[in-house]
Design an enzyme around this catalytic site. Sequence first.
Site, PDB file in Angstrom:
ATOM      1  N   LYS A  32     -14.091  -0.484  -3.967  1.00  0.00           N
ATOM      2  CA  LYS A  32     -15.165  -0.176  -3.010  1.00  0.00           C
ATOM      3  C   LYS A  32     -16.288   0.595  -3.699  1.00  0.00           C
ATOM      4  O   LYS A  32     -17.468   0.315  -3.485  1.00  0.00           O
ATOM      5  CB  LYS A  32     -14.613   0.667  -1.853  1.00  0.00           C
ATOM      6  CG  LYS A  32     -13.681  -0.096  -0.928  1.00  0.00           C
ATOM      7  CD  LYS A  32     -13.249   0.779   0.239  1.00  0.00           C
ATOM      8  CE  LYS A  32     -12.065   0.183   0.958  1.00  0.00           C
ATOM      9  NZ  LYS A  32     -11.453   1.094   1.912  1.00  0.00           N
ATOM     10  N   GLU A  70       0.827  -1.212   0.000  1.00  0.00           N
ATOM     11  CA  GLU A  70       0.000   0.000   0.000  1.00  0.00           C
ATOM     12  C   GLU A  70       0.859   1.258   0.000  1.00  0.00           C
ATOM     13  O   GLU A  70       0.423   2.306  -0.452  1.00  0.00           O
ATOM     14  CB  GLU A  70      -0.918   0.018   1.231  1.00  0.00           C
ATOM     15  CG  GLU A  70      -2.166  -0.808   1.064  1.00  0.00           C
ATOM     16  CD  GLU A  70      -3.258  -0.482   2.097  1.00  0.00           C
ATOM     17  OE1 GLU A  70      -2.947   0.131   3.132  1.00  0.00           O
ATOM     18  OE2 GLU A  70      -4.419  -0.855   1.850  1.00  0.00           O
TER      19      GLU A  70
HETATM   20  O1  LIG Z   1      -9.101   0.671   9.924  1.00  0.00           O
HETATM   21  P1  LIG Z   1     -10.027   0.776   8.796  1.00  0.00           P
HETATM   22  O2  LIG Z   1     -10.448   2.195   8.546  1.00  0.00           O
HETATM   23  O3  LIG Z   1     -11.217  -0.134   8.969  1.00  0.00           O
HETATM   24  O4  LIG Z   1      -9.279   0.333   7.493  1.00  0.00           O
HETATM   25  C1  LIG Z   1      -8.814  -0.956   7.303  1.00  0.00           C
HETATM   26  C2  LIG Z   1      -7.991  -1.066   6.036  1.00  0.00           C
HETATM   27  O5  LIG Z   1      -8.819  -0.966   4.912  1.00  0.00           O
HETATM   28  C3  LIG Z   1      -8.640   0.065   3.955  1.00  0.00           C
HETATM   29  O6  LIG Z   1      -9.396  -0.193   2.814  1.00  0.00           O
HETATM   30  C4  LIG Z   1      -7.196   0.338   3.600  1.00  0.00           C
HETATM   31  O7  LIG Z   1      -6.813  -0.199   2.384  1.00  0.00           O
HETATM   32  C5  LIG Z   1      -6.206  -0.087   4.636  1.00  0.00           C
HETATM   33  O8  LIG Z   1      -5.106   0.778   4.608  1.00  0.00           O
HETATM   34  C6  LIG Z   1      -6.815  -0.132   6.010  1.00  0.00           C
HETATM   35  O9  LIG Z   1      -5.839  -0.536   6.936  1.00  0.00           O
END
Ligand SMILES: O=P(O)(O)OC[C@H]1O[C@H](O)[C@H](O)[C@@H](O)[C@@H]1O
Length: 449
Positions: free
Chosen positions: A424, A289
């Site tokens: 998404k 990432e």
């Molecule tokens: O901690 P959150 O906001 O649920 O995110 C959880 C994960 O999902 C996202 O889509 C990103 O790609 C990640 O960098 C992140 O760590």
Amino acid sequence: MENIKLNIEKTLEFISKDKLAAYAPKVKACMETLEKGTGLGNDFLGWLHLPSSITQEHLADLKATAQVLRENCDVVIVAGIGGSYLGARAVIEAMSNSFLWLQEKKAGQPTIIFAGHNIGEDYLYELTSFLKDKKFGVINISKSGTTTETALAFRLLKKQCEEQRGKEMARKVIVAVTDAKKGAARVTADKEGYKSFIIPDNVGGRFSVLTPVGLLPIAVAGIDIDQLVAGACKMEEVCANPNMEENPAALYAATRNELYQNGKKIEILVNFQPKLHYFMEWWKQLYGESEGKDHKGIYPSSVDFSTDLHSMGQWIQEGERTIFETVVSVETPNHELHVPSDEENLDGLNFLAGKRVDEVNKMAELGTQLAHVDGGVPNMRVSVPVLNEYYLGQLIYFFEKACGISGYLLEINPFNQPGVEAYKKNMFALLNKPGYEEASKAIRERLKK
Ligand SMILES: O=P(O)(O)OC[C@H]1O[C@H](O)[C@H](O)[C@@H](O)[C@@H]1O
């Protein structure tokens, strides 16, 4: 006490020593950019001095909360994905007995199960079925507080926990780790009165293992978070050295970038200890990432050796020469086991009798390194004296610091992840999420063609 060590010797027949040395001023500049906060993504530099800023009070708060969960739960579900999942799992798996889940339960030592990192209906069905007669608790981890996978799992788990254990107990055994103000996880935690911990704004998910995101589940698993933080603190100090030769993070960043410039587009992180499997998964998110942007970046992959020598070994030995390996090598195992001798020697293994199993493993490691280097695969080694919390803390900070430097060497923003949103948007449009009406129409049109 010793530190983890980086050895790049086996890359030097593939890259020029002079070219590598020429990275020193560039690496120094990248480190200054990180320190001064003048580079891309500078609002996400909270990880840089995180270890040394963790207070005893904060650790005590985490340990006290962990204790509440340990005392009141036989099972604790850690719900999270990506940066809100992999760090905790990496440390818990590295530090736990491989067969813990099969052993008889000890009071005050809950089984840790992960959820919220997939949308597998069978996984969630089987999990909720398993939990039916269990005294379970939940740690709901999400920085944004809105990640679908985690929110979906938490919705199921919250309901089940309240129904099984009653609202009052559920309030005690559900803990949230999320943003200070924003997101559904924060709203729910405040409304329900859950104990909650804050993920600092300036620490991105993949750099958050030393925040409550990682520290709370790790403490619930009975693993020493003081030592984890102490190890990270030590590396924070070691990796501040402006001299590239004496700074393992700087040298690693420079070496992998020079390899990349020489056509080595894929880095394979290697372990010879199955307990490090999830550490490699954590590392893949950290580097993938951070660096995969602007159509650039080393592709991070991983293998568990010697297991994968019997599957991926062929490709690594003789496939396209676009790869290099970084081996995380544990010098001394925590336990001793000797190969028994056998009078009949039907398996022909008496030549190993009396040797430690690790000696066999180490010869596999050395033999593999020589073979792969002979086959055209540059090889770096990160030596870890022993697999414990202290050295895991060192490894974590070492790779984080190197990632920041490496991203700046590559001239990208290592601290965002805009590309993750593409799938998404499509998924939400396909699911008719409110606010996605136009996108829903457009995507359906597109699918008709
Ligand atoms: O901690 P959150 O906001 O649920 O995110 C959880 C994960 O999902 C996202 O889509 C990103 O790609 C990640 O960098 C992140 O760590």
